[in-house]
Design a protein around this motif. Structure first.
Motif, short mmCIF file in Angstrom:
data_model
loop_
_atom_site.label_atom_id
_atom_site.label_comp_id
_atom_site.label_asym_id
_atom_site.label_seq_id
_atom_site.Cartn_x
_atom_site.Cartn_y
_atom_site.Cartn_z
N GLY A 299 0.87 -1.22 0.04
CA GLY A 299 0.02 -0.17 0.06
C GLY A 299 0.90 1.14 -0.06
O GLY A 299 0.27 2.32 0.55
N THR B 271 -6.85 -6.17 -6.53
CA THR B 271 -6.10 -4.89 -6.85
C THR B 271 -6.38 -4.40 -8.22
O THR B 271 -6.33 -5.03 -9.20
CB THR B 271 -4.67 -5.11 -6.82
OG1 THR B 271 -4.30 -5.64 -5.39
CG2 THR B 271 -3.88 -3.71 -6.69
N ARG C 53 -8.12 -2.79 -3.58
CA ARG C 53 -7.14 -1.91 -3.68
C ARG C 53 -6.94 -0.88 -4.82
O ARG C 53 -7.40 -1.69 -5.81
CB ARG C 53 -5.71 -2.42 -3.15
CG ARG C 53 -5.45 -3.14 -1.92
CD ARG C 53 -4.32 -3.60 -1.57
NE ARG C 53 -4.04 -4.23 -0.32
CZ ARG C 53 -3.14 -4.01 0.60
NH1 ARG C 53 -2.09 -3.50 0.18
NH2 ARG C 53 -2.99 -4.57 1.79
N TYR D 179 -8.54 6.31 2.97
CA TYR D 179 -8.34 4.70 2.41
C TYR D 179 -7.06 4.21 2.73
O TYR D 179 -6.23 3.74 1.93
CB TYR D 179 -8.80 4.54 1.07
CG TYR D 179 -10.13 5.02 0.61
CD1 TYR D 179 -11.25 3.95 0.86
CD2 TYR D 179 -10.28 5.94 0.07
CE1 TYR D 179 -12.62 4.19 0.76
CE2 TYR D 179 -11.81 6.30 -0.36
CZ TYR D 179 -12.84 5.65 0.01
OH TYR D 179 -14.11 6.03 -0.57
N TYR E 190 -3.71 2.95 3.22
CA TYR E 190 -3.05 1.74 2.56
C TYR E 190 -3.78 0.99 1.44
O TYR E 190 -3.37 -0.19 0.93
CB TYR E 190 -2.47 0.82 3.57
CG TYR E 190 -1.42 1.28 4.30
CD1 TYR E 190 -0.15 1.59 3.97
CD2 TYR E 190 -1.79 1.68 5.83
CE1 TYR E 190 0.66 2.46 4.76
CE2 TYR E 190 -0.79 2.25 6.60
CZ TYR E 190 0.58 2.68 6.23
OH TYR E 190 1.37 3.25 7.00
N ARG E 191 -4.76 1.56 1.05
CA ARG E 191 -5.84 0.71 -0.07
C ARG E 191 -5.68 1.69 -1.23
O ARG E 191 -6.11 1.12 -2.31
CB ARG E 191 -7.14 0.86 0.48
CG ARG E 191 -7.24 -0.43 1.58
CD ARG E 191 -8.81 -0.15 2.13
NE ARG E 191 -9.64 -0.83 0.75
CZ ARG E 191 -10.91 -0.39 1.13
NH1 ARG E 191 -11.38 0.22 1.83
NH2 ARG E 191 -11.30 -1.04 -0.26
N SER F 268 -2.68 3.86 -3.62
CA SER F 268 -1.00 4.08 -3.68
C SER F 268 -1.02 4.84 -5.13
O SER F 268 -1.92 4.63 -6.21
CB SER F 268 -0.43 2.72 -4.20
OG SER F 268 -0.53 1.87 -3.11
#
Length: 450
Positions: A25, A62, A143, A173, A175-176, A178
């Motif tokens: 993340g 992801t 993610r 959010y 670490y969800r 990046s």
């Protein structure tokens, strides 16, 4: 599952690190020189085979989206968010793998239309963008990874609030979300940091990657593909010679392969002077010129001294920067990566030694061979308008429009005069007796660059 783009081990070191950051993340700053093969890397990262290989249990949860800001019409919040949502709408092709429904994609499309209809209402624009992201992230453990390509101009020209909002989304959010941000230069070199940019850059600063020319295996794959498309027979000697001359740079590999076969130099790559002869090919020279113009004047000055064998103390910070980008080797010799590019550099003029030189890639102004203090956003907008009309009288109203583009009237002549005075202090050797920036009575200002 088989790969649809590159061979499985393509850019293995870089790919492994990028997916490691995604899994954690984390966000990152990736610096890539012109023609280094970023598009191939993007296609590789977005390949379902690659994602399944590197993401493991996070595959299918992801979402990786590329936003290429090269195609954006302007750098308003609305245009930037619209470009991102446009890419999210294209997830319909991969919806099943990502667990998305047709209703999800339709909902994102509806929020996108509402965002466009909001026009200059910044609060509504931000709200509809956040609601669209909530469709993907709100009731799931997905993610979201943004690949922000060609981000240099966005970083320099977008409003401070954009970066504050991107940082805020990352916090909402945790670490969800990046951000993998791709630029041509180190981001702190692009602009003095305001509060919004500084907070956004803090997300990236711990993870810096230089996207260097290809390793040998990847370079050979490039040559195989280009030769296959152009029906060129590759010998082992030709492969080795081209790799040595181009230094693994994707654009130069392609240009030199075509040039050697068209000019019958394929059997002469080991001979002295081949780099000089190859530079006579328009394709090779154009590739070198693109790379040269993508570098800052600081970097060009260091490289010119290297290429011409000038015995001078090189700026350590710039040398380190060039090593990160892969233009100089990482050992103590700091050799230029390609003999062809070195030959090209040796023929260039030191433009920064002109009386007044504007280095647009870095937004740095040089006066009589020395860089001046960095301009503020306002000063830069005024200078850019004057520079693009150098030698002409730029009227006051035109300068006010350029300097304060979002102002709804009310900018006085006095505010312009004060801003011009601050600009003069930076670019004039003697601000009381200006040589470059002159006032034209009752009309405006003119910039003389010689």
């Amino acid at each position: 599952m088989t790969p649809t783009t590159q061979r499985p081990g393509f850019r293995q070191t870089e790919t492994k690190m990028l997916f490691k950051w995604m899994q954690a993340g984390e966000s990152a700053s990736i610096i890539g020189i012109s023609g280094v093969g970023k598009s191939n890397l993007f296609n590789h990262i977005r390949d379902p085979y690659t994602q399944a290989h590197y993401l493991g249990g996070l595959d299918g949860r992801t979402i990786i989206v590329r936003a290429n800001f090269h195609y954006i019409p302007d750098f308003s919040d609305r245009s930037i968010y619209s470009l991102i949502l446009e890419q999210l709408e294209m997830l319909d092709a991969d919806a099943e793998r990502l667990g998305l429904t047709t209703a999800d994609i339709d909902k994102i499309g509806q929020y996108h239309e509402q965002l466009l209809d909001a026009k200059d209402d910044i609060l509504k624009v931000q709200r509809y963008f956040k609601l669209a992201l909530r469709v993907l992230l709100g009731q799931s453990d997905r993610r979201l990874v943004f690949l922000f390509d060609q981000f240099d101009d966005v970083y320099q020209l977008a409003e401070e609030r954009l970066f504050a909002n991107l940082r805020g989304l990352r916090e909402a959010y945790k670490y969800r979300i990046s951000y993998l941000v791709f630029t041509r230069d180190m981001m702190p070199n692009l602009l003095d940091l305001d509060a919004g940019r500084e907070e956004f850059y803090e997300l990236l600063a711990s993870n810096i990657m230089g996207l260097k020319p290809y390793a040998k295996g990847d370079a050979m794959s490039v040559l195989e593909r280009v030769s296959g498309r152009n029906k060129i027979t590759l010998t082992s000697e030709l492969r080795e010679g081209l790799y040595t001359l181009a230094g693994g740079h994707a654009g130069l590999l392609r240009a030199t392969l075509l040039a050697t076969t068209q000019s019958e130099l394929a059997d002469k790559l080991q001979q002295k002077g081949t780099a000089v002869r190859l530079l006579k090919s328009p394709g090779v020279e154009m590739e070198c010129d693109k790379l040269w113009r993508s570098l800052s004047a600081h970097e060009q000055r260091v490289l010119l001294a290297k290429a011409q064998g000038i015995n001078t103390t090189l700026e350590a910070a710039i040398v380190t920067q060039l090593k990160i980008k892969g233009i100089l080797s990482e050992d103590e010799t700091a050799v230029i990566f390609s003999p062809i590019f070195q030959q090209f550099i040796a023929t260039q003029n030191a433009l920064w030694e002109r009386p007044l030189f504007f280095d647009e890639p870095s937004r740095q102004i040089w006066v009589q061979g020395d860089p001046v203090p960095r301009l503020t956003q306002l000063e830069y907008r005024l200078f850019q308008q004057l520079y693009h009309q150098a030698g002409e009288v730029v009227e006051k109203d035109e300068l006010i429009t350029a300097g304060w583009p979002n102002a709804q009237g009310g900018v006085s002549d006095e505010a312009l005069i004060a801003a011009i005075a601050r600009l003069r202090k930076k670019i004039e050797p003697d601000p009381k007796n200006p040589k470059f920036l002159a006032n034209v009575h009752n009309q405006g200002y003119t910039l003389q660059i010689e």
